[in-house]
Design a protein around this motif. Structure first.
Motif, PDB file in Angstrom:
ATOM      1  N   ALA A  53       0.824  -1.206   0.000  1.00 53.82           N
ATOM      2  CA  ALA A  53       0.000   0.000   0.000  1.00 53.82           C
ATOM      3  C   ALA A  53       0.861   1.259   0.000  1.00 53.82           C
ATOM      4  CB  ALA A  53      -0.925   0.008   1.215  1.00 53.82           C
ATOM      5  N   ASN A  54       2.069   1.167   0.529  1.00 60.44           N
ATOM      6  CA  ASN A  54       2.975   2.309   0.572  1.00 60.44           C
ATOM      7  C   ASN A  54       3.444   2.726  -0.819  1.00 60.44           C
ATOM      8  OD1 ASN A  54       4.687   4.271   1.722  1.00 60.44           O
ATOM      9  ND2 ASN A  54       6.394   2.831   1.743  1.00 60.44           N
ATOM     10  N   LYS A  55       3.410   1.805  -1.768  1.00 58.87           N
ATOM     11  CA  LYS A  55       3.916   2.074  -3.119  1.00 58.87           C
ATOM     12  C   LYS A  55       2.884   2.736  -4.027  1.00 58.87           C
ATOM     13  CE  LYS A  55       7.114  -1.753  -2.782  1.00 58.87           C
ATOM     14  NZ  LYS A  55       7.458  -3.091  -3.225  1.00 58.87           N
ATOM     15  N   ARG A  56       1.644   2.889  -3.570  1.00 58.07           N
ATOM     16  CA  ARG A  56       0.592   3.480  -4.403  1.00 58.07           C
ATOM     17  C   ARG A  56       0.045   4.737  -3.750  1.00 58.07           C
ATOM     18  NH1 ARG A  56      -3.219  -1.143  -6.851  1.00 58.07           N
ATOM     19  NH2 ARG A  56      -3.157   0.083  -8.724  1.00 58.07           N
ATOM     20  N   PRO A  57      -0.534   5.615  -4.546  1.00 62.46           N
ATOM     21  CA  PRO A  57      -1.127   6.832  -3.975  1.00 62.46           C
ATOM     22  C   PRO A  57      -2.326   6.509  -3.076  1.00 62.46           C
ATOM     23  CG  PRO A  57      -0.959   6.985  -6.373  1.00 62.46           C
ATOM     24  CD  PRO A  57      -0.592   5.601  -5.996  1.00 62.46           C
ATOM     25  N   GLY A  62      -6.840   0.236  -9.096  1.00 63.56           N
ATOM     26  CA  GLY A  62      -6.719  -0.031 -10.528  1.00 63.56           C
ATOM     27  C   GLY A  62      -8.056   0.019 -11.242  1.00 63.56           C
ATOM     28  N   SER A  63      -9.095  -0.581 -10.667  1.00 67.99           N
ATOM     29  CA  SER A  63     -10.422  -0.599 -11.268  1.00 67.99           C
ATOM     30  C   SER A  63     -11.474  -0.558 -10.165  1.00 67.99           C
ATOM     31  CB  SER A  63     -10.613  -1.854 -12.115  1.00 67.99           C
ATOM     32  OG  SER A  63     -11.951  -1.948 -12.553  1.00 67.99           O
ATOM     33  N   ALA A  64     -12.234   0.525 -10.124  1.00 67.26           N
ATOM     34  CA  ALA A  64     -13.283   0.667  -9.119  1.00 67.26           C
ATOM     35  C   ALA A  64     -14.392  -0.353  -9.347  1.00 67.26           C
ATOM     36  CB  ALA A  64     -13.853   2.085  -9.148  1.00 67.26           C
ATOM     37  N   VAL A  65     -14.649  -0.702 -10.605  1.00 67.88           N
ATOM     38  CA  VAL A  65     -15.693  -1.678 -10.914  1.00 67.88           C
ATOM     39  C   VAL A  65     -15.308  -3.049 -10.366  1.00 67.88           C
ATOM     40  CG1 VAL A  65     -16.932  -2.828 -12.789  1.00 67.88           C
ATOM     41  CG2 VAL A  65     -16.444  -0.390 -12.944  1.00 67.88           C
ATOM     42  N   MET A  66     -14.044  -3.438 -10.523  1.00 66.15           N
ATOM     43  CA  MET A  66     -13.592  -4.731 -10.000  1.00 66.15           C
ATOM     44  C   MET A  66     -13.605  -4.739  -8.469  1.00 66.15           C
ATOM     45  SD  MET A  66     -13.251  -6.793 -12.407  1.00 66.15           S
ATOM     46  CE  MET A  66     -12.520  -8.112 -11.494  1.00 66.15           C
ATOM     47  N   LEU A  67     -13.243  -3.617  -7.859  1.00 62.71           N
ATOM     48  CA  LEU A  67     -13.313  -3.525  -6.398  1.00 62.71           C
ATOM     49  C   LEU A  67     -14.753  -3.683  -5.936  1.00 62.71           C
ATOM     50  CD1 LEU A  67     -12.133  -3.000  -3.610  1.00 62.71           C
ATOM     51  CD2 LEU A  67     -12.333  -0.555  -4.076  1.00 62.71           C
ATOM     52  N   ASN A  68     -15.677  -3.041  -6.628  1.00 67.99           N
ATOM     53  CA  ASN A  68     -17.095  -3.159  -6.292  1.00 67.99           C
ATOM     54  C   ASN A  68     -17.559  -4.613  -6.377  1.00 67.99           C
ATOM     55  OD1 ASN A  68     -19.845  -2.082  -5.826  1.00 67.99           O
ATOM     56  ND2 ASN A  68     -20.176  -2.765  -7.926  1.00 67.99           N
ATOM     57  N   LEU A  87      -4.062   2.547   0.553  1.00 70.10           N
ATOM     58  CA  LEU A  87      -4.863   3.054   1.658  1.00 70.10           C
ATOM     59  C   LEU A  87      -6.005   3.878   1.079  1.00 70.10           C
ATOM     60  CD1 LEU A  87      -2.045   4.271   4.064  1.00 70.10           C
ATOM     61  CD2 LEU A  87      -3.391   2.192   4.257  1.00 70.10           C
ATOM     62  N   GLY A  88      -7.160   3.826   1.700  1.00 69.19           N
ATOM     63  CA  GLY A  88      -8.297   4.590   1.219  1.00 69.19           C
ATOM     64  C   GLY A  88      -8.232   6.039   1.647  1.00 69.19           C
ATOM     65  N   GLU A  89      -8.880   6.887   0.867  1.00 68.38           N
ATOM     66  CA  GLU A  89      -8.988   8.302   1.222  1.00 68.38           C
ATOM     67  C   GLU A  89     -10.075   8.423   2.290  1.00 68.38           C
ATOM     68  OE1 GLU A  89     -10.539  12.443  -0.836  1.00 68.38           O
ATOM     69  OE2 GLU A  89     -10.240  10.662  -2.066  1.00 68.38           O
ATOM     70  N   ARG A  90      -9.696   8.880   3.485  1.00 67.71           N
ATOM     71  CA  ARG A  90     -10.635   8.967   4.597  1.00 67.71           C
ATOM     72  C   ARG A  90     -11.567  10.154   4.384  1.00 67.71           C
ATOM     73  NH1 ARG A  90     -10.791   7.496  10.096  1.00 67.71           N
ATOM     74  NH2 ARG A  90      -8.741   6.540   9.985  1.00 67.71           N
ATOM     75  N   GLY A  95     -11.509   8.508  14.337  1.00 69.33           N
ATOM     76  CA  GLY A  95     -12.186   7.975  15.510  1.00 69.33           C
ATOM     77  C   GLY A  95     -13.699   7.969  15.419  1.00 69.33           C
ATOM     78  N   GLN A  96     -14.250   8.456  14.338  1.00 68.45           N
ATOM     79  CA  GLN A  96     -15.705   8.490  14.167  1.00 68.45           C
ATOM     80  C   GLN A  96     -16.176   7.158  13.595  1.00 68.45           C
ATOM     81  OE1 GLN A  96     -16.968  11.720  11.725  1.00 68.45           O
ATOM     82  NE2 GLN A  96     -19.099  11.118  11.713  1.00 68.45           N
ATOM     83  N   ASP A  97     -17.310   6.678  14.098  1.00 68.16           N
ATOM     84  CA  ASP A  97     -17.871   5.422  13.605  1.00 68.16           C
ATOM     85  C   ASP A  97     -19.253   5.721  13.061  1.00 68.16           C
ATOM     86  OD1 ASP A  97     -17.165   2.785  13.185  1.00 68.16           O
ATOM     87  OD2 ASP A  97     -18.283   2.063  14.912  1.00 68.16           O
ATOM     88  N   PRO A  98     -19.647   5.404  11.876  1.00 72.18           N
ATOM     89  CA  PRO A  98     -18.959   4.579  10.897  1.00 72.18           C
ATOM     90  C   PRO A  98     -17.855   5.356  10.179  1.00 72.18           C
ATOM     91  CG  PRO A  98     -21.045   5.289   9.992  1.00 72.18           C
ATOM     92  CD  PRO A  98     -20.990   5.797  11.411  1.00 72.18           C
ATOM     93  N   GLU A  99     -16.838   4.606   9.762  1.00 72.56           N
ATOM     94  CA  GLU A  99     -15.750   5.179   8.982  1.00 72.56           C
ATOM     95  C   GLU A  99     -16.108   5.069   7.507  1.00 72.56           C
ATOM     96  OE1 GLU A  99     -11.757   4.088  11.340  1.00 72.56           O
ATOM     97  OE2 GLU A  99     -12.882   2.371  10.548  1.00 72.56           O
ATOM     98  N   ILE A 100     -15.766   6.096   6.746  1.00 77.21           N
ATOM     99  CA  ILE A 100     -16.049   6.086   5.308  1.00 77.21           C
ATOM    100  C   ILE A 100     -14.748   6.360   4.561  1.00 77.21           C
ATOM    101  CG2 ILE A 100     -17.361   7.146   3.442  1.00 77.21           C
ATOM    102  CD1 ILE A 100     -19.511   7.843   5.511  1.00 77.21           C
ATOM    103  N   TYR A 101     -14.426   5.465   3.624  1.00 79.13           N
ATOM    104  CA  TYR A 101     -13.224   5.584   2.800  1.00 79.13           C
ATOM    105  C   TYR A 101     -13.628   5.566   1.330  1.00 79.13           C
ATOM    106  CZ  TYR A 101     -10.494   4.456   6.945  1.00 79.13           C
ATOM    107  OH  TYR A 101      -9.932   4.465   8.192  1.00 79.13           O
ATOM    108  N   ARG A 102     -12.766   6.159   0.494  1.00 80.07           N
ATOM    109  CA  ARG A 102     -13.030   6.200  -0.953  1.00 80.07           C
ATOM    110  C   ARG A 102     -11.779   5.783  -1.708  1.00 80.07           C
ATOM    111  NH1 ARG A 102     -15.322  11.591  -3.038  1.00 80.07           N
ATOM    112  NH2 ARG A 102     -17.227  10.606  -2.310  1.00 80.07           N
ATOM    113  N   TRP A 103     -11.999   4.953  -2.748  1.00 76.37           N
ATOM    114  CA  TRP A 103     -10.949   4.565  -3.686  1.00 76.37           C
ATOM    115  C   TRP A 103     -11.389   4.976  -5.080  1.00 76.37           C
ATOM    116  CZ3 TRP A 103     -11.792   1.639   0.667  1.00 76.37           C
ATOM    117  CH2 TRP A 103     -10.669   1.316   1.422  1.00 76.37           C
ATOM    118  N   THR A 104     -10.521   5.657  -5.823  1.00 75.06           N
ATOM    119  CA  THR A 104     -10.823   6.174  -7.161  1.00 75.06           C
ATOM    120  C   THR A 104      -9.874   5.545  -8.170  1.00 75.06           C
ATOM    121  OG1 THR A 104     -11.407   8.278  -6.119  1.00 75.06           O
ATOM    122  CG2 THR A 104     -11.116   8.293  -8.500  1.00 75.06           C
TER     123      THR A 104
END
Length: 148
Positions: A53-57, A62-68, A87-90, A95-104
């Motif tokens: 994960a450290n090697k990627r932004p 790579g593909s949001a459709v495949m992740l879905n 790592l996902g974009e927070r 510390g807030q629950d639910p946590e929401i992350y985004r991958w593009t």
């Protein structure tokens, strides 16, 4: 209620007692060796996932459709990071629950994942629309998946 929090330590204690009753002091020492081995394997897996994960932004996949397509309810965050190798974009405060992350991905499609107690509850794929079709800039078609 999260039973894993109580059942796993209780199971380990029962395993120690059962091994002591069966083999004396050699039993708990063997169980302890197995637990240390499991902890080392788990630590190695975490380190390998984080090195990849450290090697990627942050927030890139790579593909949001495949992740879905690969996401499932109940999967933990470490497994999602291993699938995306990023790592996902927070999108929520720390510390807030639910946590929401985004991958593009490269086509500006993105998957927004909601986690409660570190486990995936629901996710949504959003794809950019075609401006020539509907005349609106940035229209999106959302595909939502939740646990049933």
């Amino acid at each position: 209620m999260n039973f894993r929090k109580y059942l796993i330590p209780l199971g380990i204690v029962c395993l120690f007692f059962a091994s002591y009753n069966a083999w004396g002091w050699q039993g708990p020492i063997t169980v302890l060796g197995g637990l240390v081995m499991w902890a080392l394997l788990h630590y190695t897996r975490i380190m390998n996932v984080m090195q990849k994960a450290n090697k990627r932004p942050i927030g890139y996949v790579g593909s949001a459709v495949m992740l879905n397509a690969k996401l499932r309810p109940g999967v933990n965050l470490l497994h999602v990071i291993a699938m995306t190798q990023s790592l996902g974009e927070r999108l929520t405060e720390l510390g807030q629950d639910p946590e929401i992350y985004r991958w593009t991905d490269g086509t500006r499609s993105f998957v927004t994942v909601e986690l409660v107690n570190g486990r995936v509850v629901k996710w949504e794929l959003t794809r950019p629309g075609n401006p020539e079709e509907d005349g609106s800039e940035g229209a999106s078609a959302a595909i939502s998946s939740t646990q049933s």
